[in-house]
Scaffold this motif. Structure first.
Motif, short mmCIF file in Angstrom:
data_model
loop_
_atom_site.label_atom_id
_atom_site.label_comp_id
_atom_site.label_asym_id
_atom_site.label_seq_id
_atom_site.Cartn_x
_atom_site.Cartn_y
_atom_site.Cartn_z
N GLY A 59 0.82 -1.22 0.00
CA GLY A 59 0.00 0.00 0.00
C GLY A 59 0.85 1.26 0.00
N LEU A 60 1.89 1.27 0.82
CA LEU A 60 2.78 2.43 0.87
C LEU A 60 3.54 2.59 -0.45
N ASP A 61 3.98 1.46 -1.01
CA ASP A 61 4.69 1.52 -2.29
C ASP A 61 3.79 2.08 -3.38
N TRP A 62 2.54 1.60 -3.44
CA TRP A 62 1.63 2.07 -4.48
C TRP A 62 1.34 3.57 -4.30
N LEU A 63 1.20 4.00 -3.06
CA LEU A 63 0.94 5.42 -2.80
C LEU A 63 2.16 6.28 -3.10
N GLY A 64 3.33 5.66 -3.22
CA GLY A 64 4.54 6.43 -3.50
C GLY A 64 5.18 7.02 -2.26
N LEU A 65 4.89 6.44 -1.09
CA LEU A 65 5.45 6.94 0.16
C LEU A 65 6.68 6.10 0.50
N ASP A 66 7.82 6.53 0.00
CA ASP A 66 9.05 5.77 0.18
C ASP A 66 9.60 5.98 1.59
N CYS A 67 10.10 4.91 2.17
CA CYS A 67 10.62 4.95 3.54
C CYS A 67 12.15 4.99 3.53
N ASP A 68 12.71 5.57 4.57
CA ASP A 68 14.15 5.66 4.72
C ASP A 68 14.64 4.61 5.71
N GLY A 69 15.78 4.02 5.42
CA GLY A 69 16.37 3.06 6.34
C GLY A 69 15.64 1.73 6.33
N GLU A 70 16.08 0.86 7.21
CA GLU A 70 15.48 -0.47 7.33
C GLU A 70 14.14 -0.38 8.06
N ILE A 71 13.23 -1.28 7.71
CA ILE A 71 11.96 -1.36 8.42
C ILE A 71 12.22 -1.96 9.80
N VAL A 72 11.65 -1.35 10.82
CA VAL A 72 11.88 -1.78 12.20
C VAL A 72 10.73 -2.68 12.64
N SER A 73 11.07 -3.80 13.26
CA SER A 73 10.09 -4.68 13.88
C SER A 73 10.08 -4.42 15.38
N GLN A 74 8.92 -4.02 15.89
CA GLN A 74 8.85 -3.75 17.32
C GLN A 74 9.09 -5.02 18.14
N HIS A 75 8.58 -6.13 17.64
CA HIS A 75 8.75 -7.40 18.36
C HIS A 75 10.24 -7.73 18.53
N ALA A 76 11.02 -7.43 17.49
CA ALA A 76 12.45 -7.75 17.55
C ALA A 76 13.17 -6.91 18.61
N ASN A 77 12.58 -5.81 19.02
CA ASN A 77 13.21 -4.92 20.01
C ASN A 77 12.82 -5.26 21.44
N ALA A 78 12.11 -6.37 21.64
CA ALA A 78 11.63 -6.72 22.98
C ALA A 78 12.74 -6.75 24.04
N PRO A 79 13.92 -7.31 23.75
CA PRO A 79 14.98 -7.28 24.78
C PRO A 79 15.33 -5.86 25.24
N ARG A 80 15.32 -4.92 24.32
CA ARG A 80 15.60 -3.53 24.68
C ARG A 80 14.48 -2.96 25.56
N HIS A 81 13.25 -3.31 25.25
CA HIS A 81 12.12 -2.83 26.06
C HIS A 81 12.23 -3.37 27.49
N VAL A 82 12.59 -4.65 27.61
CA VAL A 82 12.76 -5.26 28.94
C VAL A 82 13.90 -4.57 29.69
N GLU A 83 14.96 -4.25 28.98
CA GLU A 83 16.11 -3.55 29.59
C GLU A 83 15.67 -2.22 30.20
N ILE A 84 14.86 -1.47 29.48
CA ILE A 84 14.41 -0.17 29.98
C ILE A 84 13.46 -0.35 31.15
N ALA A 85 12.60 -1.37 31.09
CA ALA A 85 11.72 -1.64 32.22
C ALA A 85 12.54 -1.95 33.47
N GLN A 86 13.60 -2.71 33.30
CA GLN A 86 14.47 -3.02 34.44
C GLN A 86 15.14 -1.76 34.97
#
Length: 466
Positions: A59-86
């Motif tokens: 949908g974003l590609d068709w609309l022509g809304l190009d993104c910068d950098g790598e796509i981020v997965s929030q799930h993949a950042n879970a260890p960092r979230h736990v670190e901040i909670a600690q």
């Protein structure tokens, strides 16, 4: 560096409201020469699917809304979230809560009756008092001070301290919750401006408490009113709220939908139509409206029609090809189809608001002959009309050139010679040439079809004696 983000949950298609949020974020970043990032908020593993992620990207590609950098997965950042909670636990800004589900529900009911949000009794108790190996959540220690957010759209928004509960940061299985994950990800991605729907406004108050507790600088928040239906109610499927791919499949141009969404809650004087360069140059948060915008399909079609008329003819033909190929009983010669549509495109695109309409209005060009004429068009082909077509055929055969101006002049002269109104000529001729299909004026129709095809279609309707 101005850096914005679009952070959808991958639980379905790219909704029209999400597309507008992405557009505003993209335009703001491009206006400032900054970055537009995409983060997939896929912490809900049960509902997040690869198909939905692909639909958002497409949908974003068709609309022509190009993104910068790598796509981020929030799930993949879970260890960092736990670190901040600690870290929040270690600094006393969070605490372990051993409330059971039943205890939590009872306390929440009591708090509601008292007109305040839930505050856990474990915020003032030592974890050592809990039963051994008892499950626990990690809760944020809500501030006792009122919260004020200076929002770029809503202005100053104030919440009383009693309205904020002790927010769960980590569930009993140590998985991070939404508000913690969003704050950590936005901070780590160095997001400077968060543009999103005002249904997240209360979340912003909660998130600002976390920012403040961590000593992190808050991003600029801009909460835009949600899109409503034509009845003034929150947009839903019954209003025709569809995914971006549905508008593509209906024949809208990406630039047409971009322009329409741009004006759906943002204004720049009285300007209605924008090229991408104009939109990027003009866009700013000051033009965002506080009042909800209403989805108007007539207006959407009107804006799209403007962009269709301005579009390149060959590009339109390429985009309209799937609609053309869907017709039954059509000419199969691809080169003929291309040449006829391309010749007619300067006229067709002034009469259409979607690619589907371009295809439909040019269908007469490629109908396989002889074609069956039924209904109202057939009634125009009575014996008198067929006789008249034979005389018109003779006249047209004698034309030195087959051009739209000469054809228009010849038809007018023929009506005068026959001493009848033009309708007596036009209706049967249109039936013979198009079979009753949508089409431009008759001189254009004959010019686009060419001499041989036009004369052959007229001859198909000669009286049986001929």
């Amino acid at each position: 560096m101005i850096r914005t983000r679009f952070a959808p949950s991958p639980t379905g298609f790219l909704h029209i409201g999400g597309a507008r949020t992405a557009l505003f974020s993209w335009l703001f970043a491009r206006h400032h020469g900054g970055e537009f990032r995409l983060r997939i908020e896929d912490t809900d593993r049960a509902r997040s699917t690869d198909a939905a992620i692909d639909a958002i990207k497409d949908g974003l590609d068709w609309l022509g809304l190009d993104c910068d950098g790598e796509i981020v997965s929030q799930h993949a950042n879970a260890p960092r979230h736990v670190e901040i909670a600690q870290h929040l636990l270690d600094t006393g800004k969070a605490f372990k809560c051993f409330l059971t589900a039943d205890e939590t529900e009872a306390l929440r009911d009591d708090a509601f009756k008292a007109g305040r949000a839930l505050r856990s009794p474990w915020r003032d108790r030592d974890a050592s008092e809990a039963p051994e190996n008892a499950p626990f959540t990690v809760r944020f220690r809500a501030s006792d001070d009122d919260m004020i957010l200076s929002d770029a759209v809503q202005g100053d928004v104030r919440w009383a301290a009693k309205d904020f509960d002790d927010l769960i940061l980590l569930r009993s299985d140590s998985s991070p919750t939404y508000n913690l994950a969003v704050v950590v990800d936005d901070h780590d991605m160095e997001i400077s401006h968060i543009i999103r729907g005002d249904d997240h406004l209360v979340n912003a108050g909660r998130q600002c408490q976390i920012y403040d507790a961590l000593g992190w600088e808050r991003p600029v928040f801009a909460h835009i009113p949600l899109i409503h239906g034509d009845d003034g109610k929150k947009l839903s499927k019954r209003h025709g709220a569809l995914g971006v791919e549905a508008y593509r499949d209906m024949g809208y141009l990406p630039e047409g939908l971009r322009n329409y969404l741009l004006r759906l809650g943002w204004s720049h004087g009285d300007q209605e139509f924008f090229t991408d360069d104009q939109a990027q140059a003009a866009f700013g948060l000051g033009g965002l409206n506080k009042a909800p915008a209403r989805l108007d399909f007539s207006k959407m079609a009107h804006v799209n029609a403007h962009h269709i008329e301005a579009a390149d003819d060959e590009r339109l033909l390429e985009l309209a090809s799937p609609f053309i190929e869907a017709f039954e009983n059509r000419e199969t010669d691809a080169e003929l189809i291309r040449n006829r549509y391309l010749a007619a495109m300067p006229v067709l695109k002034t009469r259409a608001s979607t690619l589907e309409e371009i295809a439909a209005q040019g269908y007469f060009l490629i109908k396989s002959r002889p074609f069956l004429i039924e209904g109202k068009p057939a009634k125009a082909l009575n014996d008198e009309a067929r006789d008249r077509l034979t005389r018109l055929h003779t006249l047209l055969q004698g034309l030195a050139e087959w051009t739209e101006p000469l054809l228009a002049e010849a038809l007018k002269a023929f009506a005068e010679t026959e001493e009848v109104g033009f309708g007596k000529i036009g209706q049967p001729l249109r039936a013979a040439l198009t079979g009753g299909a949508q089409a431009p004026d008759l001189a254009h129709v004959m010019a686009f079809l060419g001499r041989d095809e036009s004369l052959a279609r007229i001859q198909d309707q000669f009286p049986p004696a001929h």
